[in-house]
Design a protein around this motif. Structure first.
Motif, mmCIF file in Angstrom:
data_model
loop_
_atom_site.group_PDB
_atom_site.id
_atom_site.type_symbol
_atom_site.label_atom_id
_atom_site.label_comp_id
_atom_site.label_asym_id
_atom_site.label_seq_id
_atom_site.Cartn_x
_atom_site.Cartn_y
_atom_site.Cartn_z
ATOM 1 N N HIS A 1 10.781 -33.449 -12.911
ATOM 2 C CA HIS A 1 10.931 -33.498 -13.730
ATOM 3 C C HIS A 1 12.315 -34.655 -13.911
ATOM 4 O O HIS A 1 12.973 -35.472 -14.170
ATOM 5 N N VAL A 2 12.161 -35.125 -12.767
ATOM 6 C CA VAL A 2 13.323 -36.430 -12.145
ATOM 7 C C VAL A 2 13.372 -37.438 -12.605
ATOM 8 O O VAL A 2 11.785 -37.553 -12.074
ATOM 9 N N PRO A 3 13.083 -38.124 -13.844
ATOM 10 C CA PRO A 3 12.822 -39.289 -13.705
ATOM 11 C C PRO A 3 12.480 -41.031 -13.349
ATOM 12 O O PRO A 3 13.671 -40.115 -12.722
ATOM 13 N N VAL A 4 11.731 -41.350 -12.753
ATOM 14 C CA VAL A 4 11.652 -42.523 -12.102
ATOM 15 C C VAL A 4 11.532 -43.718 -13.206
ATOM 16 O O VAL A 4 12.182 -44.951 -11.997
ATOM 17 N N ARG A 5 10.777 -43.938 -13.535
ATOM 18 C CA ARG A 5 10.686 -44.837 -14.241
ATOM 19 C C ARG A 5 10.603 -44.188 -16.489
ATOM 20 O O ARG A 5 10.006 -43.632 -16.887
ATOM 21 N N PRO A 6 12.183 -44.570 -16.906
ATOM 22 C CA PRO A 6 12.790 -43.670 -17.540
ATOM 23 C C PRO A 6 12.301 -44.519 -19.142
ATOM 24 O O PRO A 6 12.102 -43.511 -20.797
ATOM 25 N N ASP A 7 10.565 -45.277 -19.109
ATOM 26 C CA ASP A 7 10.211 -45.845 -20.335
ATOM 27 C C ASP A 7 8.808 -45.399 -20.107
ATOM 28 O O ASP A 7 8.101 -45.859 -20.632
ATOM 29 N N GLY A 8 8.548 -44.299 -18.893
ATOM 30 C CA GLY A 8 7.620 -44.445 -18.572
ATOM 31 C C GLY A 8 6.641 -43.243 -19.596
ATOM 32 O O GLY A 8 6.895 -43.359 -20.497
ATOM 33 N N PRO A 9 5.217 -42.791 -19.491
ATOM 34 C CA PRO A 9 4.274 -41.910 -20.090
ATOM 35 C C PRO A 9 5.456 -40.908 -20.378
ATOM 36 O O PRO A 9 6.171 -39.861 -19.343
ATOM 37 N N ARG A 10 4.976 -39.611 -21.511
ATOM 38 C CA ARG A 10 5.482 -38.661 -21.965
ATOM 39 C C ARG A 10 4.712 -37.692 -20.782
ATOM 40 O O ARG A 10 3.940 -37.917 -21.006
ATOM 41 N N CYS A 11 6.210 -36.330 -20.679
ATOM 42 C CA CYS A 11 5.263 -35.601 -19.835
ATOM 43 C C CYS A 11 5.291 -33.719 -20.601
ATOM 44 O O CYS A 11 6.395 -33.945 -21.678
ATOM 45 N N VAL A 12 4.923 -33.327 -19.825
ATOM 46 C CA VAL A 12 4.107 -32.052 -20.456
ATOM 47 C C VAL A 12 6.073 -31.688 -20.595
ATOM 48 O O VAL A 12 5.878 -30.766 -21.682
ATOM 49 N N CYS A 13 7.324 -31.482 -19.881
ATOM 50 C CA CYS A 13 8.492 -30.649 -20.270
ATOM 51 C C CYS A 13 8.658 -31.810 -21.166
ATOM 52 O O CYS A 13 9.785 -31.481 -21.541
ATOM 53 N N GLY A 14 8.299 -33.296 -21.886
ATOM 54 C CA GLY A 14 9.402 -33.113 -23.113
ATOM 55 C C GLY A 14 10.211 -34.673 -22.736
ATOM 56 O O GLY A 14 10.568 -35.356 -23.825
ATOM 57 N N GLY A 15 10.251 -35.009 -21.562
ATOM 58 C CA GLY A 15 10.604 -36.470 -20.822
ATOM 59 C C GLY A 15 9.231 -37.636 -20.831
ATOM 60 O O GLY A 15 8.676 -37.059 -21.596
ATOM 61 N N ARG A 16 10.328 -38.898 -20.403
ATOM 62 C CA ARG A 16 9.298 -39.839 -19.812
ATOM 63 C C ARG A 16 9.381 -39.925 -18.735
ATOM 64 O O ARG A 16 10.099 -39.904 -17.754
ATOM 65 N N GLY A 17 8.445 -40.683 -18.197
ATOM 66 C CA GLY A 17 8.802 -41.326 -16.945
ATOM 67 C C GLY A 17 9.386 -40.207 -15.415
ATOM 68 O O GLY A 17 9.340 -40.843 -14.534
ATOM 69 N N CYS A 18 8.585 -38.765 -15.551
ATOM 70 C CA CYS A 18 9.520 -37.728 -14.599
ATOM 71 C C CYS A 18 8.100 -38.294 -13.538
ATOM 72 O O CYS A 18 6.587 -38.154 -13.186
ATOM 73 N N LEU A 19 9.109 -37.898 -12.276
ATOM 74 C CA LEU A 19 8.025 -38.161 -11.269
ATOM 75 C C LEU A 19 6.340 -37.300 -10.834
ATOM 76 O O LEU A 19 5.928 -38.146 -10.608
ATOM 77 N N GLU A 20 6.007 -36.423 -11.416
ATOM 78 C CA GLU A 20 4.710 -35.581 -11.933
ATOM 79 C C GLU A 20 3.955 -36.984 -11.841
ATOM 80 O O GLU A 20 2.522 -36.887 -12.676
ATOM 81 N N GLN A 21 4.092 -37.212 -13.695
ATOM 82 C CA GLN A 21 3.167 -38.260 -13.600
ATOM 83 C C GLN A 21 2.662 -39.357 -12.877
ATOM 84 O O GLN A 21 2.645 -40.428 -13.841
ATOM 85 N N TYR A 22 3.372 -39.411 -11.660
ATOM 86 C CA TYR A 22 3.222 -40.668 -10.907
ATOM 87 C C TYR A 22 2.911 -40.073 -9.141
ATOM 88 O O TYR A 22 1.671 -40.424 -8.677
ATOM 89 N N ALA A 23 3.162 -39.317 -9.384
ATOM 90 C CA ALA A 23 2.656 -38.055 -7.816
ATOM 91 C C ALA A 23 2.181 -37.062 -7.981
ATOM 92 O O ALA A 23 1.971 -36.245 -7.030
#
Length: 402
Positions: A256-278
């Motif tokens: 849940h560290v953001p790698v692209r702050p404007d990226g897709p929404r994550c289940v944690c509530g944030g955006r652009g988290c590492l899980e959304q890419y890796a």
């Protein structure tokens, strides 16, 4: 009082015991167990030499451990040594066992490990747990635990404890899952749901994976960052042989560290988290494949066959991992990074872009990256071995319980 950031969980003897004659005896029993476990078979004389006690003192301790069923004599040492041959001692293959369990997003698994470190029984159930109520999931897990315990009992083993690995944040009470986004769980007390037949400990799956790497990895240093990459991505920082847990015990949420702050929404509530890419499902989406059982193996097969869509998805995942890891490496300066979990099987296609990103972004020399030989089994093995370590750390506590 705030809990310590760097919580020591001794890998060997060192559990806090009373500074009394009884406490000293218990510490010495642990020293004997660890010596035989690490280097056995050993004679009494060899044990005495290694831990710095007299042969008479060691003989008394050994006799107690044999009576408790924790050590066994194998017979005379091999011929050719000078002097009277001693009887070789080994950790017993019967008696206490560690029961490890894992609640995964798409599976449940349980195993029993004896004091020698051998997996004696294993059971698994495939099927999604995402979005299911905790009660039925834990009920299924409890059935697997009972099955494994019964099979272990047929081999002369009894559970010294149960340790459960979960993909989420665990409170310092070592039983409450505070939040597991990929399961949809929040504030779930596993201690209230699991049968209280033996001691229970619950921890994050990445933490157990990191401990498994520390205890079972080949040539792993005592200072490293272990990345457990599956559907979710977690990390465990091991410093001088102990986990760095953080004030609340939540350290290591690399996914849940953001790698692209404007990226897709994550289940944690944030955006652009590492899980959304890796994360596993993110890589499958990027490769144009649907999620499902055995998908990591399919990715590896297609990458090996030259599928450019899959290879591109893995390169992008490696880049995202490298970006997230750069911050951790610049801040914490570990000796090495170990890639574990299911995606460790995809290392040949992940590592080039990951390592290129680290080389480009880290302030110091590039940090070496290795691949865990434990792969996706790390969390389950770490859980079971954590129970075994408690027995080795204080064998007097389990004597007579079986």
């Amino acid at each position: 009082m705030t809990a310590p950031l760097h919580e020591a969980r001794p890998a060997g003897p060192g559990r806090a015991l009373p500074d009394t004659q009884q406490g000293m005896r218990r510490r010495n029993l642990a020293r004997v167990m660890h010596a035989v476990s690490a280097e056995g078979p050993l004679s009494r004389a060899a044990v005495a030499s290694r831990i710095g006690l007299t042969r008479a003192a060691v003989s008394t301790l050994v006799d107690e451990l044999i009576r408790s069923g924790l050590l066994e004599e194998l017979g005379p040492e091999r011929p050719g040594r000078v002097g009277r041959p001693g009887s070789a001692l080994a950790v017993s293959g019967r008696g206490p066992a560690g029961i490890g369990a894992e609640v995964g997003v798409d599976h449940l698994a349980v195993c029993a490990v004896d004091l020698r470190g051998d997996v004696r029984v294993r059971a698994e159930r495939q099927g999604t747990n995402r979005g299911r109520s905790p009660g039925p999931v834990v009920e299924e897990l409890a059935r697997l635990v009972r099955e494994v315990a019964a099979e272990a009992a047929a081999e002369g083993l009894w559970p010294a404890g149960l340790a459960v690995a979960v993909p989420g944040l665990v409170a310092r009470d070592a039983r409450t899952v505070v939040r597991a986004p990929n399961l949809g769980w929040q504030d779930v007390d596993l201690g209230a749901l699991l049968p209280g037949e033996f001691p229970l400990a619950v921890d994050n799956e990445a933490n157990f994976g990191g401990l498994a790497e520390l205890w079972l990895g080949s040539g792993t240093p005592r200072d490293f960052l272990h990345v457990s990459a599956e559907i979710g991505i977690g990390a465990a920082l091991v410093v001088d042989g102990s986990l760095l847990r953080g004030t609340r015990g939540f350290a290591g949420e690399l996914g849940h560290v953001p790698v692209r702050p404007d990226g897709p929404r994550c289940v944690c509530g944030g955006r652009g988290c590492l899980e959304q890419y890796a994360g596993e499902e993110a890589v499958l989406r990027a490769a144009g494949l649907a999620p499902g059982e055995g998908r990591v193996g399919l990715l590896a097969d297609r990458a090996a066959d030259g599928d450019e869509d899959v290879r591109r998805a893995l390169r992008e995942a490696g880049t995202a991992l490298g970006i997230a890891l750069t911050g951790a490496l610049n801040l914490l300066d570990p000796e090495s990074v170990v890639l574990g979990g299911a995606l460790s099987g995809l290392a040949p296609w992940l590592l080039p872009s990951l390592e290129a990103e680290l080389a480009r972004r880290t302030a110091g020399p590039p940090c070496p990256v290795s691949v865990s030989r434990l792969g996706p089994e790390g969390p389950l093995l770490g859980a079971a071995h954590s129970v075994v370590r408690t027995v080795l750390d204080d064998p007097a506590a389990v004597a007579g319980r079986g």
